[in-house]
Design an enzyme around this catalytic site. Structure first.
Site, PDB file in Angstrom:
ATOM      1  N   VAL A  12       0.867  -1.191   0.000  1.00 42.97           N
ATOM      2  CA  VAL A  12       0.000   0.000   0.000  1.00 42.97           C
ATOM      3  C   VAL A  12       0.898   1.234   0.000  1.00 42.97           C
ATOM      4  O   VAL A  12       2.063   1.154   0.393  1.00 42.97           O
ATOM      5  CB  VAL A  12      -0.936   0.074   1.236  1.00 42.97           C
ATOM      6  CG1 VAL A  12      -1.969  -1.035   1.212  1.00 42.97           C
ATOM      7  CG2 VAL A  12      -0.137   0.061   2.532  1.00 42.97           C
ATOM      8  N   VAL A 153       6.057   2.465  -1.036  1.00 41.28           N
ATOM      9  CA  VAL A 153       5.221   1.266  -0.910  1.00 41.28           C
ATOM     10  C   VAL A 153       5.563   0.491   0.363  1.00 41.28           C
ATOM     11  O   VAL A 153       6.707   0.110   0.580  1.00 41.28           O
ATOM     12  CB  VAL A 153       5.377   0.336  -2.131  1.00 41.28           C
ATOM     13  CG1 VAL A 153       4.332  -0.773  -2.068  1.00 41.28           C
ATOM     14  CG2 VAL A 153       5.271   1.117  -3.427  1.00 41.28           C
ATOM     15  N   SER A 154       4.549   0.266   1.198  1.00 40.28           N
ATOM     16  CA  SER A 154       4.718  -0.452   2.456  1.00 40.28           C
ATOM     17  C   SER A 154       4.052  -1.817   2.381  1.00 40.28           C
ATOM     18  O   SER A 154       2.969  -1.946   1.817  1.00 40.28           O
ATOM     19  CB  SER A 154       4.070   0.354   3.591  1.00 40.28           C
ATOM     20  OG  SER A 154       3.968  -0.454   4.748  1.00 40.28           O
ATOM     21  N   PRO A 155       4.679  -2.847   2.978  1.00 40.76           N
ATOM     22  CA  PRO A 155       4.030  -4.162   3.034  1.00 40.76           C
ATOM     23  C   PRO A 155       3.004  -4.236   4.173  1.00 40.76           C
ATOM     24  O   PRO A 155       2.348  -5.255   4.337  1.00 40.76           O
ATOM     25  CB  PRO A 155       5.201  -5.108   3.303  1.00 40.76           C
ATOM     26  CG  PRO A 155       6.117  -4.289   4.148  1.00 40.76           C
ATOM     27  CD  PRO A 155       6.000  -2.864   3.649  1.00 40.76           C
ATOM     28  N   ASP A 262       6.560   2.585   8.765  1.00 41.35           N
ATOM     29  CA  ASP A 262       7.216   1.282   8.886  1.00 41.35           C
ATOM     30  C   ASP A 262       8.313   1.314   9.952  1.00 41.35           C
ATOM     31  O   ASP A 262       8.883   0.283  10.292  1.00 41.35           O
ATOM     32  CB  ASP A 262       7.854   0.865   7.546  1.00 41.35           C
ATOM     33  CG  ASP A 262       6.815   0.606   6.469  1.00 41.35           C
ATOM     34  OD1 ASP A 262       5.666   0.269   6.822  1.00 41.35           O
ATOM     35  OD2 ASP A 262       7.146   0.750   5.282  1.00 41.35           O
TER      36      ASP A 262
END
Ligand SMILES: *[C@@H]1O[C@H](CO)[C@@H](O)[C@H](O)[C@H]1NC(C)=O
Ligand SMILES: *[C@@H]1O[C@H](CO)[C@@H](O)[C@H](O)[C@H]1NC(C)=O
Ligand SMILES: *[C@@H]1O[C@H](CO)[C@@H](O)[C@H](O)[C@H]1NC(C)=O
Ligand SMILES: *[C@@H]1O[C@H](CO)[C@@H](O)[C@H](O)[C@H]1NC(C)=O
Ligand SMILES: *[C@@H]1O[C@H](CO)[C@@H](O)[C@H](O)[C@H]1NC(C)=O
Length: 579
Positions: A12, A153-155, A262
């Site tokens: 996301v 973009v982050s997991p 994050d």
């Protein structure tokens, strides 16, 4: 061969407010604020027709594990690689499964007879023989999970929430009442970050398997490349309407110090800060007062650390960075020395593709695939679009060479693309980056010498496996064993393993899981009572484990004093049954 597909639940956007600064008509061309494309390149041996490996490119950060994690981990990309290689090995050989049909009570009896071995000396490379997947030519399949335009973009796909209230964080600053440290992204396994790592790894692995089994289209055509070094501190950039601008010496803004959802930073900075208070200005000026030229060049970024103007004991930021284009037929790989945001990556890909088509005399067309290989060759932090740069979130504040960094990359990549498309051979190689390998500072001291407690050998048990009342462990249980063990940094046992779960096969112990496996944890600690070192091995019995008799084995090394020779040891726990 290659194949492309969409994976929509492994990333996301972690700076959606900055993404919204990009022009609405540009955003309208894409379904989401992250790229979902995964590209897979499959390698097949020309003689045997056997698959020997596959590369995938997909943009998501390796930050499923938070900064509180202290275990060595390949994060979600490493997990995906291990799952993929295990999958390939098991589908191609079928011989690695253990099938013990013995009666449970027989297993329990057999296990109860086998006691811990105690610590024993062994060779420097002994542990390499205990790797489950050796790099010795047996199973040579390589599954590589490569990075792409990952900048924003982050997991942690469930989004970022305040840890005190559970509510979503402030949209523009990712903070909770002004405190960025309370705003943390959640992975799909929340609150268990190891589970999140596994899930994001599995999602990439499953998509890769699908693309791998569908990849039939052979890549044909030219193999070609262009590579150049650039001094990025003062590139003249031609912008739309013939205006010109320049890149700047590297600098970081306060949004960098704020960190991300994050992994938040410290000292009260927030993402999106466009001002620095007097206190931090004084701290900054004590380290290095940025030049007037730099302050002006970096605007609207307020300069917190003018790393491009700091040279003690050596340069704090790279000035000379490489860019590179590789071509395999219609697949074109752009090697970028940093983390492009989603929109930055799209602009670079599309511009290079257009340049190739325009200049390529029919060699390139709309079918040409351009993929960004992120964080390659060197690291120069982030590359946000000039619009995102205006908000100065983490990615914009970490865009080192000023607001025109992306435009400079696009301009310089297009020069390489034009040279490649027109078949011009030589591009000047550019200035050489300094070699700092001999002057690197090391802040972590070597361990100073270790001995086991009196009367004990390294590799002896501190706590042997404790057998449950039922006599055997089940799937999902966590047997563990604790060995007396010195600091693991005397030898990192590269190509070997610190920890093994062995399975009894007839009269022989066969390694079944090693410390690269997701189910086996190796943790080293100082014993609180005695101040001697301890290694804990914990195994989460996976669903795929066969019934049988197992034990833990530990490898390590030590020096009595800093100057003495390294000694190697191993030891095994008592046996236990799994049913
Ligand atoms: C975020 O900032 C923008 C201006 O940059 C503003 O228009 C918007 O209202 C802000 N959103 C929130 C939720 O504060
Ligand atoms: C890069 O260019 C700047 C400006 O021309 C120059 O001052 C600097 O020495 C160059 N950097 C290196 C490492 O050559
Ligand atoms: C931009 O400048 C170049 C050379 O200086 C000139 O040939 C070109 O016509 C100019 N383009 C525009 C749009 O002004
Ligand atoms: C080019 O390819 C894209 C998908 O790769 C497709 O959406 C687009 O319609 C194509 N354009 C032309 C002109 O064929
Ligand atoms: C030592 O104590 C700390 C804090 O109580 C604990 O987290 C840690 O696990 C202990 N270490 C060992 C080896 O028992």
């Amino acid at each position: 061969m290659f194949f492309v597909g969409d994976l929509d639940n492994a990333g996301v956007n972690r700076s959606p407010s900055a993404y919204l600064f990009n022009p609405p008509d540009e955003r309208a061309r894409y379904p989401r604020d992250v790229d979902t494309l995964m590209i897979l390149l499959k390698f097949v041996d020309a003689t045997s027709q056997k698959s020997i490996g596959a590369f995938t490119w997909f943009a998501t950060h390796g930050t499923s594990m938070s900064k509180d994690n202290t275990l060595v981990s390949g994060d979600n990309k490493g997990a995906a690689a291990r799952f993929f290689e295990d999958w390939f090995t098991s589908t191609s050989t079928n011989s690695t499964t253990f099938n013990t049909q013995d009666d449970i009570s027989v297993l329990i009896n057999k296990a109860s007879e086998i006691k811990a071995t105690g610590g024993q000396p062994c060779g420097q490379t002994s542990s390499q023989g205990f790797k489950v997947r050796k790099n010795d030519g047996g199973s040579r399949f390589v599954g590589a999970f490569c990075q792409s335009n990952v900048g924003d973009v982050s997991p942690n796909v469930l989004g970022a929430f305040c840890i005190d209230t559970g509510l979503p964080c402030d949209f523009n600053h990712s903070s909770c009442n002004g405190n960025d440290q309370l705003c943390i992204g959640r992975g799909p396994g929340y609150p268990d970050e190891i589970k999140s790592t596994k899930i994001i790894g599995e999602r990439q692995f499953h998509k890769a398997v699908e693309l791998f089994t569908s990849a039939k289209e052979q890549l044909t055509g030219k193999i070609d490349y262009r590579h150049v070094y650039l001094n990025f501190t003062n590139i003249k950039v031609t912008l739309a309407g013939n205006k010109t601008a320049k890149t700047c010496p590297a600098a970081l803004g306060p949004g960098f110090a704020a960190g991300t959802t994050d992994g938040p930073g410290a000292f009260g900075f927030q993402q999106g800060d466009t001002k620095i208070n007097e206190f931090w200005k004084r701290v900054r000026d004590f380290l290095k007062k940025p030049s007037d030229y730099q302050v002006d060049c970096q605007k609207p970024k307020p300069v917190l650390l003018s790393t491009g103007e700091m040279f003690f004991p050596y340069a704090w930021a790279p000035a000379i960075v490489p860019i590179q284009i590789l071509r395999i037929g219609k697949l074109v790989i752009l090697s970028v020395p940093g983390e492009f945001t989603t929109m930055s990556g799209r602009r670079l890909r599309e511009s290079v593709k257009q340049t190739l088509i325009t200049n390529g005399n029919g060699e390139f067309d709309n079918d040409t695939h351009v993929v960004i290989a992120g964080l390659t060759n060197t690291y120069s932090q982030y590359i946000a679009t000039p619009e995102e740069y205006k908000q100065q979130r983490y990615e914009g504040a970490s865009t080192l060479y000023g607001p025109h960094t992306l435009s400079a990359y696009i301009q310089e990549f297009n020069k390489l693309a034009e040279s490649m498309a027109k078949g011009r051979k030589i591009v000047p190689k550019g200035p050489s980056p300094p070699d700092l390998s001999s002057v690197q500072l090391k802040l972590l001291p070597d361990p100073s010498g270790d001995s086991p407690p009196p009367g004990v050998k390294f590799g002896n048990m501190k706590h042997d496996v404790s057998i449950p009342k039922s006599g055997s462990f089940q799937k999902g249980d966590k047997p563990s064993a604790v060995f007396w063990s010195p600091n693991p940094r005397y030898d990192l046992l590269t190509e070997g393993t610190y920890a093994v779960v062995e399975m009894l096969q007839g009269e022989k112990w066969i390694p079944a899981y090693d410390d690269d496996d997701f189910s086996l944890f190796f943790k080293w600690n100082i014993d609180n009572g005695s101040s001697y070192g301890l290694a804990s091995l914990e195994w989460e019995v996976p669903d795929s484990a066969s019934n049988g008799v197992y034990r833990f084995r530990h490898f390590g090394s030590s020096k009595k004093t800093i100057g003495s020779t390294t000694e190697y040891f191993t030891g095994a726990s008592s046996a236990f049954a799994v049913s």
